[in-house]
Design a protein around this motif. Sequence first.
Motif, PDB file in Angstrom:
ATOM      1  N   LEU A 156       6.641 -22.987  59.174  1.00  0.00           N
ATOM      2  CA  LEU A 156       6.145 -23.044  60.547  1.00  0.00           C
ATOM      3  C   LEU A 156       4.639 -22.807  60.592  1.00  0.00           C
ATOM      4  CD1 LEU A 156       6.809 -23.426  63.502  1.00  0.00           C
ATOM      5  CD2 LEU A 156       7.408 -21.010  63.658  1.00  0.00           C
ATOM      6  N   PHE A 157       4.141 -21.933  59.728  1.00  0.00           N
ATOM      7  CA  PHE A 157       2.695 -21.712  59.626  1.00  0.00           C
ATOM      8  C   PHE A 157       1.982 -23.001  59.239  1.00  0.00           C
ATOM      9  CE2 PHE A 157      -0.749 -21.178  56.549  1.00  0.00           C
ATOM     10  CZ  PHE A 157      -1.699 -20.532  57.317  1.00  0.00           C
ATOM     11  N   GLU A 158       2.481 -23.658  58.204  1.00  0.00           N
ATOM     12  CA  GLU A 158       1.839 -24.877  57.712  1.00  0.00           C
ATOM     13  C   GLU A 158       1.824 -25.963  58.777  1.00  0.00           C
ATOM     14  OE1 GLU A 158       0.304 -25.027  54.966  1.00  0.00           O
ATOM     15  OE2 GLU A 158       1.021 -23.244  53.906  1.00  0.00           O
ATOM     16  N   GLU A 159       2.946 -26.149  59.466  1.00  0.00           N
ATOM     17  CA  GLU A 159       3.029 -27.215  60.460  1.00  0.00           C
ATOM     18  C   GLU A 159       2.190 -26.887  61.701  1.00  0.00           C
ATOM     19  OE1 GLU A 159       7.196 -29.441  59.871  1.00  0.00           O
ATOM     20  OE2 GLU A 159       7.409 -27.332  60.410  1.00  0.00           O
ATOM     21  N   THR A 160       2.106 -25.608  62.047  1.00  0.00           N
ATOM     22  CA  THR A 160       1.265 -25.200  63.178  1.00  0.00           C
ATOM     23  C   THR A 160      -0.203 -25.434  62.872  1.00  0.00           C
ATOM     24  OG1 THR A 160       2.860 -23.519  63.896  1.00  0.00           O
ATOM     25  CG2 THR A 160       0.595 -23.276  64.656  1.00  0.00           C
ATOM     26  N   MET A 161      -0.634 -25.072  61.671  1.00  0.00           N
ATOM     27  CA  MET A 161      -2.031 -25.276  61.285  1.00  0.00           C
ATOM     28  C   MET A 161      -2.381 -26.765  61.250  1.00  0.00           C
ATOM     29  SD  MET A 161      -3.511 -22.349  60.976  1.00  0.00           S
ATOM     30  CE  MET A 161      -2.517 -21.941  62.404  1.00  0.00           C
ATOM     31  N   THR A 162      -1.433 -27.583  60.815  1.00  0.00           N
ATOM     32  CA  THR A 162      -1.658 -29.031  60.811  1.00  0.00           C
ATOM     33  C   THR A 162      -1.822 -29.553  62.230  1.00  0.00           C
ATOM     34  OG1 THR A 162      -0.413 -29.335  58.753  1.00  0.00           O
ATOM     35  CG2 THR A 162      -0.660 -31.264  60.173  1.00  0.00           C
ATOM     36  N   LEU A 163      -0.982 -29.074  63.145  1.00  0.00           N
ATOM     37  CA  LEU A 163      -1.063 -29.505  64.545  1.00  0.00           C
ATOM     38  C   LEU A 163      -2.406 -29.117  65.160  1.00  0.00           C
ATOM     39  CD1 LEU A 163       0.201 -30.658  67.133  1.00  0.00           C
ATOM     40  CD2 LEU A 163       1.193 -28.391  67.547  1.00  0.00           C
ATOM     41  N   LEU A 164      -2.851 -27.896  64.932  1.00  0.00           N
ATOM     42  CA  LEU A 164      -4.130 -27.457  65.483  1.00  0.00           C
ATOM     43  C   LEU A 164      -5.289 -28.242  64.879  1.00  0.00           C
ATOM     44  CD1 LEU A 164      -3.574 -23.578  65.599  1.00  0.00           C
ATOM     45  CD2 LEU A 164      -3.470 -25.202  67.505  1.00  0.00           C
ATOM     46  N   SER A 165      -5.197 -28.534  63.588  1.00  0.00           N
ATOM     47  CA  SER A 165      -6.235 -29.316  62.936  1.00  0.00           C
ATOM     48  C   SER A 165      -6.300 -30.732  63.503  1.00  0.00           C
ATOM     49  CB  SER A 165      -5.976 -29.368  61.421  1.00  0.00           C
ATOM     50  OG  SER A 165      -6.914 -30.203  60.778  1.00  0.00           O
ATOM     51  N   GLU A 166      -5.137 -31.350  63.703  1.00  0.00           N
ATOM     52  CA  GLU A 166      -5.091 -32.699  64.269  1.00  0.00           C
ATOM     53  C   GLU A 166      -5.581 -32.712  65.716  1.00  0.00           C
ATOM     54  OE1 GLU A 166      -1.061 -33.869  63.669  1.00  0.00           O
ATOM     55  OE2 GLU A 166      -1.405 -34.533  61.603  1.00  0.00           O
ATOM     56  N   SER A 167      -5.527 -31.558  66.374  1.00  0.00           N
ATOM     57  CA  SER A 167      -6.048 -31.433  67.742  1.00  0.00           C
ATOM     58  C   SER A 167      -7.536 -31.097  67.744  1.00  0.00           C
ATOM     59  CB  SER A 167      -5.262 -30.343  68.499  1.00  0.00           C
ATOM     60  OG  SER A 167      -3.884 -30.640  68.534  1.00  0.00           O
ATOM     61  N   ASP A 168      -8.152 -31.173  66.565  1.00  0.00           N
ATOM     62  CA  ASP A 168      -9.588 -30.927  66.383  1.00  0.00           C
ATOM     63  C   ASP A 168      -9.975 -29.506  66.767  1.00  0.00           C
ATOM     64  OD1 ASP A 168     -12.089 -31.721  65.485  1.00  0.00           O
ATOM     65  OD2 ASP A 168     -12.768 -32.290  67.482  1.00  0.00           O
ATOM     66  N   ILE A 169      -9.114 -28.561  66.428  1.00  0.00           N
ATOM     67  CA  ILE A 169      -9.420 -27.145  66.604  1.00  0.00           C
ATOM     68  C   ILE A 169      -9.712 -26.578  65.216  1.00  0.00           C
ATOM     69  CG2 ILE A 169      -8.515 -24.892  67.310  1.00  0.00           C
ATOM     70  CD1 ILE A 169      -6.868 -26.427  69.421  1.00  0.00           C
ATOM     71  N   LYS A 170     -10.957 -26.246  64.974  1.00  0.00           N
ATOM     72  CA  LYS A 170     -11.386 -25.848  63.645  1.00  0.00           C
ATOM     73  C   LYS A 170     -11.229 -24.346  63.448  1.00  0.00           C
ATOM     74  CE  LYS A 170     -14.642 -29.698  63.294  1.00  0.00           C
ATOM     75  NZ  LYS A 170     -16.048 -30.108  63.108  1.00  0.00           N
ATOM     76  N   LEU A 171     -10.525 -23.989  62.359  1.00  0.00           N
ATOM     77  CA  LEU A 171     -10.261 -22.595  62.039  1.00  0.00           C
ATOM     78  C   LEU A 171     -10.585 -22.348  60.576  1.00  0.00           C
ATOM     79  CD1 LEU A 171      -6.772 -22.429  63.773  1.00  0.00           C
ATOM     80  CD2 LEU A 171      -8.796 -21.213  64.580  1.00  0.00           C
ATOM     81  N   SER A 172     -10.907 -21.106  60.253  1.00  0.00           N
ATOM     82  CA  SER A 172     -11.102 -20.725  58.862  1.00  0.00           C
ATOM     83  C   SER A 172      -9.788 -20.871  58.118  1.00  0.00           C
ATOM     84  CB  SER A 172     -11.586 -19.276  58.777  1.00  0.00           C
ATOM     85  OG  SER A 172     -11.485 -18.804  57.449  1.00  0.00           O
ATOM     86  N   PRO A 173      -9.798 -21.395  56.888  1.00  0.00           N
ATOM     87  CA  PRO A 173      -8.553 -21.558  56.139  1.00  0.00           C
ATOM     88  C   PRO A 173      -7.981 -20.270  55.580  1.00  0.00           C
ATOM     89  CG  PRO A 173     -10.434 -22.209  54.795  1.00  0.00           C
ATOM     90  CD  PRO A 173     -10.977 -21.918  56.171  1.00  0.00           C
ATOM     91  N   SER A 174      -8.679 -19.150  55.721  1.00  0.00           N
ATOM     92  CA  SER A 174      -8.224 -17.886  55.153  1.00  0.00           C
ATOM     93  C   SER A 174      -6.915 -17.427  55.790  1.00  0.00           C
ATOM     94  CB  SER A 174      -9.278 -16.794  55.345  1.00  0.00           C
ATOM     95  OG  SER A 174      -8.778 -15.546  54.931  1.00  0.00           O
ATOM     96  N   LYS A 175      -5.937 -17.012  54.944  1.00  0.00           N
ATOM     97  CA  LYS A 175      -4.653 -16.510  55.445  1.00  0.00           C
ATOM     98  C   LYS A 175      -4.631 -14.977  55.505  1.00  0.00           C
ATOM     99  CE  LYS A 175      -2.055 -20.418  53.512  1.00  0.00           C
ATOM    100  NZ  LYS A 175      -0.938 -20.813  52.617  1.00  0.00           N
ATOM    101  N   ARG A 176      -5.665 -14.340  54.980  1.00  0.00           N
ATOM    102  CA  ARG A 176      -5.669 -12.886  54.903  1.00  0.00           C
ATOM    103  C   ARG A 176      -6.169 -12.217  56.178  1.00  0.00           C
ATOM    104  NH1 ARG A 176      -5.063 -10.925  49.706  1.00  0.00           N
ATOM    105  NH2 ARG A 176      -5.029 -12.499  48.070  1.00  0.00           N
ATOM    106  N   THR A 177      -6.871 -12.952  57.007  1.00  0.00           N
ATOM    107  CA  THR A 177      -7.432 -12.382  58.222  1.00  0.00           C
ATOM    108  C   THR A 177      -6.394 -12.367  59.330  1.00  0.00           C
ATOM    109  OG1 THR A 177      -9.567 -13.303  57.579  1.00  0.00           O
ATOM    110  CG2 THR A 177      -9.343 -12.538  59.849  1.00  0.00           C
ATOM    111  N   LEU A 178      -6.256 -11.252  60.018  1.00  0.00           N
ATOM    112  CA  LEU A 178      -5.270 -11.123  61.086  1.00  0.00           C
ATOM    113  C   LEU A 178      -5.627 -11.977  62.289  1.00  0.00           C
ATOM    114  CD1 LEU A 178      -2.742  -9.668  62.232  1.00  0.00           C
ATOM    115  CD2 LEU A 178      -4.292  -7.882  63.071  1.00  0.00           C
ATOM    116  N   LEU A 179      -6.920 -12.056  62.615  1.00  0.00           N
ATOM    117  CA  LEU A 179      -7.376 -12.762  63.809  1.00  0.00           C
ATOM    118  C   LEU A 179      -8.517 -13.702  63.424  1.00  0.00           C
ATOM    119  CD1 LEU A 179      -6.809 -12.739  66.908  1.00  0.00           C
ATOM    120  CD2 LEU A 179      -8.703 -11.135  67.129  1.00  0.00           C
TER     121      LEU A 179
END
Length: 283
Positions: free
Chosen positions: A12-35
């Motif tokens: 679910l994490f992987e598919e959610t990140m893909t959806l946000l990326s395809e929506s042109d919402i840019k996020l840091s790829p780090s998985k260790r950060t809480l926020l």
Amino acid sequence: MLRIAVQAKGRLFEETMTLLSESDIKLSPSKRTLLVQSSNFPLEVLFLRDDDIPQSVATGIADLGIVGENEFVEKDEDAQIIKRLGFSKCRLALAIPKDIDYPGVSWFNGKKIATSYPVILENYLKKNEVKAEIHVITGSVEVAPGIGLSDAIFDIVSSGSTLVSNRLKEVELVMKSEAVLIAHNELSEEKKEILNELLFRLNAVETAQDKKYVLMNAPSDRVDEIIQVLPGMKSPTIMPLAQEGWCSVHTVLDQKRFWEIIGKLKALGAEGILVLPIEKMIL
């Protein structure tokens, strides 16, 4: 700024990140950060355990959440589903040892059922007037009958291979589930505006899924027949070519009927067919 809670790891994490990326919402790829805050959209992502997401949204710690519908229903928190996302599909089902003859749901009367979803199971049993003992466990629920811990299980089923490997068979489908976008019940007007923009982007990505943009050259005298074959979003685009008697036809096709339609187009004289992926579609 909107805060959205998502699962910290797993499919679910992987598919959610893909959806946000395809929506042109840019996020840091780090998985260790809480926020993590988006660099180009007023959104920050809070990474949590999946079973903590419904409560975080209900209490306002997060404004939105993406979570499996099964977890949302199980936790029964005060929040609302605002969009079904169409991925991470599974089902919740009752399963018993495969060698047992199953006469119907009444079989579960007096039986012990192992599950990680006691609320959903209890509601189902009450609805069907079945009195069974619910044994709540976490982890590998499917091993419970084999070690004598229960007579049956109630758990998530995707492909069914885990049931087969544990000599179990599915006998009752209780609930279908998929990833859903949930929201806090009292968002401010400012946050609602950001949510509307987010939904606009998500809908554009969803609409483009399984769609192909198709360009072809076609004889001008067969265009009317070709248009009858095309189930495009609206009327296809027709443009004359430099070569007399030919034109270019542009349209959108659904992947499910793609090869069937392409075959018909070729039979009508279409050639030079070019197929392009569609990233987003705005209606």
